[in-house]
Design a protein around this motif. Structure first.
Motif, PDB file in Angstrom:
ATOM      1  N   GLN A 161       0.819  -1.206   0.000  1.00  0.00           N
ATOM      2  CA  GLN A 161       0.000   0.000   0.000  1.00  0.00           C
ATOM      3  C   GLN A 161       0.852   1.254   0.000  1.00  0.00           C
ATOM      4  O   GLN A 161       1.195   1.794   1.041  1.00  0.00           O
ATOM      5  CB  GLN A 161      -0.912   0.011   1.236  1.00  0.00           C
ATOM      6  CG  GLN A 161      -2.002  -1.039   1.197  1.00  0.00           C
ATOM      7  CD  GLN A 161      -2.970  -0.786   0.067  1.00  0.00           C
ATOM      8  OE1 GLN A 161      -3.563   0.271  -0.042  1.00  0.00           O
ATOM      9  NE2 GLN A 161      -3.150  -1.773  -0.789  1.00  0.00           N
ATOM     10  N   ASP A 175      -2.197   1.943 -12.887  1.00  0.00           N
ATOM     11  CA  ASP A 175      -1.672   0.609 -12.663  1.00  0.00           C
ATOM     12  C   ASP A 175      -1.660  -0.110 -13.997  1.00  0.00           C
ATOM     13  O   ASP A 175      -2.683  -0.217 -14.660  1.00  0.00           O
ATOM     14  CB  ASP A 175      -2.553  -0.144 -11.667  1.00  0.00           C
ATOM     15  CG  ASP A 175      -1.902  -1.430 -11.201  1.00  0.00           C
ATOM     16  OD1 ASP A 175      -1.657  -2.303 -12.057  1.00  0.00           O
ATOM     17  OD2 ASP A 175      -1.663  -1.557  -9.987  1.00  0.00           O
ATOM     18  N   THR A 218      -5.398  -6.805 -15.400  1.00  0.00           N
ATOM     19  CA  THR A 218      -6.579  -7.073 -14.605  1.00  0.00           C
ATOM     20  C   THR A 218      -7.762  -7.065 -15.554  1.00  0.00           C
ATOM     21  O   THR A 218      -7.693  -6.501 -16.643  1.00  0.00           O
ATOM     22  CB  THR A 218      -6.806  -5.998 -13.527  1.00  0.00           C
ATOM     23  OG1 THR A 218      -6.942  -4.715 -14.165  1.00  0.00           O
ATOM     24  CG2 THR A 218      -5.648  -5.951 -12.556  1.00  0.00           C
ATOM     25  N   ASP A 242     -12.248  -3.786 -13.797  1.00  0.00           N
ATOM     26  CA  ASP A 242     -11.625  -3.437 -12.536  1.00  0.00           C
ATOM     27  C   ASP A 242     -10.301  -2.707 -12.705  1.00  0.00           C
ATOM     28  O   ASP A 242      -9.627  -2.404 -11.725  1.00  0.00           O
ATOM     29  CB  ASP A 242     -11.369  -4.715 -11.715  1.00  0.00           C
ATOM     30  CG  ASP A 242     -12.660  -5.470 -11.460  1.00  0.00           C
ATOM     31  OD1 ASP A 242     -13.630  -4.803 -11.090  1.00  0.00           O
ATOM     32  OD2 ASP A 242     -12.684  -6.695 -11.645  1.00  0.00           O
ATOM     33  N   THR A 252      -8.416   0.902  -7.272  1.00  0.00           N
ATOM     34  CA  THR A 252      -7.285   0.686  -6.393  1.00  0.00           C
ATOM     35  C   THR A 252      -7.418  -0.657  -5.687  1.00  0.00           C
ATOM     36  O   THR A 252      -8.493  -1.263  -5.677  1.00  0.00           O
ATOM     37  CB  THR A 252      -7.197   1.784  -5.336  1.00  0.00           C
ATOM     38  OG1 THR A 252      -8.341   1.696  -4.479  1.00  0.00           O
ATOM     39  CG2 THR A 252      -7.153   3.162  -5.982  1.00  0.00           C
ATOM     40  N   ARG A 253      -6.324  -1.112  -5.054  1.00  0.00           N
ATOM     41  CA  ARG A 253      -6.394  -2.366  -4.313  1.00  0.00           C
ATOM     42  C   ARG A 253      -7.405  -2.243  -3.182  1.00  0.00           C
ATOM     43  O   ARG A 253      -8.142  -3.187  -2.886  1.00  0.00           O
ATOM     44  CB  ARG A 253      -5.020  -2.741  -3.736  1.00  0.00           C
ATOM     45  CG  ARG A 253      -5.063  -4.084  -3.015  1.00  0.00           C
ATOM     46  CD  ARG A 253      -3.768  -4.379  -2.266  1.00  0.00           C
ATOM     47  NE  ARG A 253      -3.833  -5.685  -1.623  1.00  0.00           N
ATOM     48  CZ  ARG A 253      -4.460  -5.932  -0.479  1.00  0.00           C
ATOM     49  NH1 ARG A 253      -5.095  -4.962   0.154  1.00  0.00           N
ATOM     50  NH2 ARG A 253      -4.475  -7.160   0.035  1.00  0.00           N
ATOM     51  N   LEU A 301     -10.849  -2.709  -4.541  1.00  0.00           N
ATOM     52  CA  LEU A 301     -11.065  -4.113  -4.878  1.00  0.00           C
ATOM     53  C   LEU A 301     -11.215  -4.965  -3.625  1.00  0.00           C
ATOM     54  O   LEU A 301     -12.015  -5.899  -3.583  1.00  0.00           O
ATOM     55  CB  LEU A 301      -9.901  -4.632  -5.729  1.00  0.00           C
ATOM     56  CG  LEU A 301      -9.849  -4.092  -7.161  1.00  0.00           C
ATOM     57  CD1 LEU A 301      -8.505  -4.401  -7.794  1.00  0.00           C
ATOM     58  CD2 LEU A 301     -10.983  -4.672  -8.001  1.00  0.00           C
ATOM     59  N   TYR A 302     -10.441  -4.620  -2.587  1.00  0.00           N
ATOM     60  CA  TYR A 302     -10.543  -5.365  -1.335  1.00  0.00           C
ATOM     61  C   TYR A 302     -11.938  -5.202  -0.739  1.00  0.00           C
ATOM     62  O   TYR A 302     -12.531  -6.166  -0.236  1.00  0.00           O
ATOM     63  CB  TYR A 302      -9.489  -4.888  -0.338  1.00  0.00           C
ATOM     64  CG  TYR A 302      -9.549  -5.624   0.974  1.00  0.00           C
ATOM     65  CD1 TYR A 302      -8.893  -6.836   1.154  1.00  0.00           C
ATOM     66  CD2 TYR A 302     -10.291  -5.114   2.037  1.00  0.00           C
ATOM     67  CE1 TYR A 302      -8.977  -7.528   2.355  1.00  0.00           C
ATOM     68  CE2 TYR A 302     -10.379  -5.797   3.240  1.00  0.00           C
ATOM     69  CZ  TYR A 302      -9.713  -7.004   3.393  1.00  0.00           C
ATOM     70  OH  TYR A 302      -9.805  -7.686   4.585  1.00  0.00           O
ATOM     71  N   ASN A 352      -2.669  -9.667  -3.809  1.00  0.00           N
ATOM     72  CA  ASN A 352      -2.274  -8.390  -4.386  1.00  0.00           C
ATOM     73  C   ASN A 352      -3.411  -7.869  -5.268  1.00  0.00           C
ATOM     74  O   ASN A 352      -4.463  -8.510  -5.386  1.00  0.00           O
ATOM     75  CB  ASN A 352      -0.965  -8.523  -5.171  1.00  0.00           C
ATOM     76  CG  ASN A 352      -1.064  -9.517  -6.331  1.00  0.00           C
ATOM     77  OD1 ASN A 352      -2.121  -9.711  -6.914  1.00  0.00           O
ATOM     78  ND2 ASN A 352       0.055 -10.154  -6.638  1.00  0.00           N
ATOM     79  N   LYS A 353      -3.194  -6.748  -5.910  1.00  0.00           N
ATOM     80  CA  LYS A 353      -4.275  -6.128  -6.675  1.00  0.00           C
ATOM     81  C   LYS A 353      -4.751  -7.030  -7.821  1.00  0.00           C
ATOM     82  O   LYS A 353      -5.960  -7.168  -8.053  1.00  0.00           O
ATOM     83  CB  LYS A 353      -3.819  -4.781  -7.233  1.00  0.00           C
ATOM     84  CG  LYS A 353      -4.914  -4.077  -8.045  1.00  0.00           C
ATOM     85  CD  LYS A 353      -4.442  -2.772  -8.611  1.00  0.00           C
ATOM     86  CE  LYS A 353      -5.527  -2.178  -9.506  1.00  0.00           C
ATOM     87  NZ  LYS A 353      -5.114  -0.925 -10.140  1.00  0.00           N
ATOM     88  N   ASP A 354      -3.799  -7.617  -8.543  1.00  0.00           N
ATOM     89  CA  ASP A 354      -4.177  -8.482  -9.673  1.00  0.00           C
ATOM     90  C   ASP A 354      -5.046  -9.646  -9.213  1.00  0.00           C
ATOM     91  O   ASP A 354      -6.059  -9.979  -9.842  1.00  0.00           O
ATOM     92  CB  ASP A 354      -2.920  -9.039 -10.351  1.00  0.00           C
ATOM     93  CG  ASP A 354      -2.090  -7.962 -11.020  1.00  0.00           C
ATOM     94  OD1 ASP A 354      -2.576  -6.822 -11.103  1.00  0.00           O
ATOM     95  OD2 ASP A 354      -0.968  -8.258 -11.458  1.00  0.00           O
TER      96      ASP A 354
END
Length: 215
Positions: A146, A167, A171, A175, A179-180, A183-184, A199-201
């Motif tokens: 982060q 980014d 992906t 999406d 941001t991560r 997505l979280y 991770n983000k992917d």
């Protein structure tokens, strides 16, 4: 001992308190102190939810309390993210900041007065150290993924709007601009398991699958 989970948790609490005091006493500290506090709180909360609260529920018999504490985490995380989008010099920010601080401090008091004593009573020293090492690993993993961004609204910013760094990772198209953290939040709402370690992917792929899209 240094790796005791209770020691690590309370140390984090004191550091958050220090950041809160900085922001309330010196407005010029907010653009840097706020993102640090938000990131630290999110990493702390996720590590607790993944490693500490399951032990609190199963081994200390505090399942309802662990669930309540998790709900408080989510509320505090939402409030912190909202603050990052606000003008840190405005009166509205002052009010929202104090509400966030009050919410976090309430949670900390409950945790230190009720949950951590229950954990200490139920678990032996070796188990507390084991939980501490796992908490530290999960927290560090989250923080490493982060990058911090200054809070909006001050000199040299864009008036309260954070600029997202593009980014370029692969992906799903729907999406790609998220941001991560966003997505979280989606993954949490969709019940994606293991989300805190992704991770983000990986989050983007699992969210896409959970929403019914093709991988």
């Amino acid at each position: 001992m240094a790796d005791d989970v209770i020691t690590l948790l309370t140390t984090d609490h004191r550091e958050l308190q220090r950041l809160f005091e900085m922001m309330t006493s010196d407005k010029s500290a907010r653009p840097l102190a706020l993102p640090l506090a938000v990131a630290m709180l999110e990493a702390h909360s996720e590590a607790e939810e993944q490693g500490v609260y399951p032990a609190l529920a199963r081994e200390a018999g505090e399942e309802a309390e662990a669930k309540h504490a998790t709900e408080e985490h989510h509320e505090a995380e939402h409030m912190g993210k909202h603050l990052l989008e606000m003008d840190w010099e405005s009166e509205e920010f002052d009010q929202a900041l104090q509400q966030w601080i009050d919410a976090v401090q309430h949670h900390v008091e409950e945790e230190e007065n009720e949950l951590l004593p229950a954990l200490r009573e139920a678990l032996d020293a070796a188990r507390l150290e084991e939980l501490g090492l796992e908490f530290a690993r999960l927290r560090s993993q989250r923080l490493a993924g982060q990058p911090l961004k200054a809070a909006g609204g001050g000199a040299g910013t864009d008036g309260g709007k954070r600029k997202q760094t593009p980014d370029t990772s692969d992906t799903p198209d729907d999406d790609a601009g998220e941001t991560r953290a966003e997505l979280y939040d989606k993954a949490r709402e969709l019940g994606v398991e293991g989300r805190s370690t992704m991770n983000k992917d990986e989050l983007a792929r699992e969210v896409h699958k959970a929403e019914g899209g093709k991988g």
